[in-house]
Design an enzyme around this catalytic site. Structure first.
Site, PDB file in Angstrom:
ATOM      1  N   SER A 253       0.851  -1.206   0.000  1.00  0.00           N
ATOM      2  CA  SER A 253       0.000   0.000   0.000  1.00  0.00           C
ATOM      3  C   SER A 253       0.879   1.246   0.000  1.00  0.00           C
ATOM      4  O   SER A 253       2.050   1.180  -0.378  1.00  0.00           O
ATOM      5  CB  SER A 253      -0.929  -0.035   1.221  1.00  0.00           C
ATOM      6  OG  SER A 253      -1.904   0.982   1.121  1.00  0.00           O
ATOM      7  N   ASN A 254       0.362   2.375   0.383  1.00  0.00           N
ATOM      8  CA  ASN A 254       1.154   3.617   0.450  1.00  0.00           C
ATOM      9  C   ASN A 254       0.645   4.483   1.594  1.00  0.00           C
ATOM     10  O   ASN A 254      -0.261   4.079   2.330  1.00  0.00           O
ATOM     11  CB  ASN A 254       1.113   4.343  -0.901  1.00  0.00           C
ATOM     12  CG  ASN A 254      -0.300   4.722  -1.268  1.00  0.00           C
ATOM     13  OD1 ASN A 254      -0.914   5.569  -0.624  1.00  0.00           O
ATOM     14  ND2 ASN A 254      -0.847   4.080  -2.300  1.00  0.00           N
TER      15      ASN A 254
END
Ligand code: PMT
Length: 416
Positions: A227-228
């Site tokens: 993810s980020n």
């Protein structure tokens, strides 16, 4: 006209302008003029060294107020109260701010009137650093700036360019117009947060938008994912602002802890593939889309159905490209509005311009991780709008204010 509108929050406001001993002090004259022209009342406090760079007479003439340098007037003993100065101001703007003054501010040293006033000020404090590139880049200066930022001091970053030393690099004080616009936006923010609860004009009634926000999650196995850092704050602010102006809004949201903005219909998704489906469906009968989400560009080719067991060997995960949601909407937009974001770390404008064209955006909102206070997670952002006709750089603003500026542009798109 646009500049006049931006400067409006300065009318009738009280700005205390602090000037320190830097060659950039000559720009304080233009800055003072910009503030007073916009209707602000300006008083000036200078460090003793600043007088070597610009005369008190110049600043007194421009500000129409006597200049304050010493704690008291040796002629008659009249006391210059730093406490009342700090209470008087709606904003304390120190421009230029030298490395020395920033260090003293960070350490709480109070050996001149400008510094004692800083310690007494209850209003927002803004500094515009000016110094040589190596002084600016030095860890000591960066740590001092960081400490001030953490304490709520706002920083108008210096620009890169030719410096008084003859060297070229980052350290030149921002242009007076940019600093004045920053202060105007800051003072306008107080007004706009007061306005936030007030009824906004329903300029976008009858219009429908899809907004994407937050990070996508690409599963590796039932436990792990790629993810980020996106929190969703920027996209939620845009969705809330559109709804506040009367639009119908579908917010396609990655995982976040944020509350749904009032009047917004939220559709939760996890992966880039889910976001693709939900966004394309919502765009079908929309008048426009704002693509604020940080979407994974790659996803694991295979998702293990059990937790991957660790071994002593390295692990290789093969990734494949996800579908580009924005590019797909751009290909089928047929006269509808499409706004994109670009989050960059280098060669920012060139990358953003390429995305503007490739994804067929009407305009793109560029934010760079090189700018303090911009990008992921925080409550502020520093953006530049790019479109076919040019660029507009905004100062550091709250995400709510950035969202308002984005929606101002969206309104103009529909006025055409
Ligand atoms: O959520 P916050 O913590 O408030 O942070 C806000 C933000 C930094 C996430 C936001 O301001 C921002 O910049 N969002 C876009 C981040 C990004 O992924 O940019 P990009 O340059 O990789 O993508 C360009 C554009 O294409 C974006 O509009 C993006 O939403 C869109 N895109 C990208 C890939 C993909 N598969 N589908 C897309 O729609």
């Amino acid at each position: 006209m646009e500049t006049q509108r931006m400067m409006r929050p300065l009318a009738g406001r009280r700005i205390l302008l602090g000037i320190t001993g830097s060659i950039a002090a000559y720009k304080a004259a233009v800055l003072c003029r910009s503030l007073t022209t916009a209707g602000a009342e300006v008083r000036v406090v200078m460090t003793p060294l600043a007088k070597q760079f610009i005369t008190p007479l110049t600043m007194a003439t421009l500000s129409k107020n006597p200049i304050l340098v010493e704690f008291f007037d040796p002629e008659n003993g009249a006391w210059n109260s730093h406490v009342s100065l700090g209470l008087w101001a709606d904003c304390y703007l120190i421009a230029p701010a030298t490395a020395n003054t920033l260090a003293k501010m960070a350490a709480g040293i109070a050996d001149n009137l400008l510094l004692t006033t800083y310690l007494s000020a209850r209003c927002p404090v803004v500094v515009a650093p000016a110094m040589d590139l190596d002084m600016y880049a030095h860890t000591a200066t960066q740590e001092n700036l960081h400490r001030l930022l953490e304490r709520g001091v706002r920083i108008v970053e210096p620009e890169a360019g030719e410096l008084a030393s003859g060297l070229t690099g980052k350290g030149r004080m921002a242009e007076p117009a940019e600093i004045a616009a920053y202060v105007a936006a800051l003072l306008g923010e107080g007004a706009s947060s007061a306005d936030a609860t007030a009824e906004k004009e329903k300029t976008l009634r009858g219009k429908r938008f899809v907004v994407t926000a937050g990070a996508t999650i690409e599963a590796i196995d039932p436990v792990r994912f790629i993810s980020n850092h996106s929190s969703g704050k920027m996209g939620y602010a845009v969705a809330g602002e559109l709804a506040a102006r009367g639009a119908e809004v579908v917010l396609v949201s990655g995982r976040t802890a944020l509350p749904t903005p009032e009047g917004v219909e939220r559709r939760d998704v996890l992966s880039a593939a889910e976001m693709y489906d939900a966004t394309l469906a919502a765009y079908e009968d929309a008048d426009g889309g704002v693509m604020c989400a940080a979407v994974a560009d790659y996803t694991p080719c295979e998702v293990a159905d059990r937790k991957l067991k660790k071994s002593d060997d390295d692990l290789t995960i093969t990734l494949r490209r996800t579908k580009d949601i924005a590019a797909e909407l751009g290909a089928r937009k047929a006269g509808r509005l499409l706004v994109g974001f670009a989050l960059e770390t280098d060669d920012e404008e060139a990358h953003a311009e390429a995305k503007l064209v490739r994804k067929n955006f009407d305009f793109i909102v560029l934010n760079s991780l090189r700018d303090a206070g911009a990008g992921f997670r925080g409550d502020t952002n520093k953006v530049t709008f790019l479109d076919a006709s040019g660029r507009e750089a905004l100062p550091l603003l709250s995400k709510a204010e950035v969202a308002a500026r984005i929606v101002d542009r969206i309104e103009r798109f529909f006025e055409r």
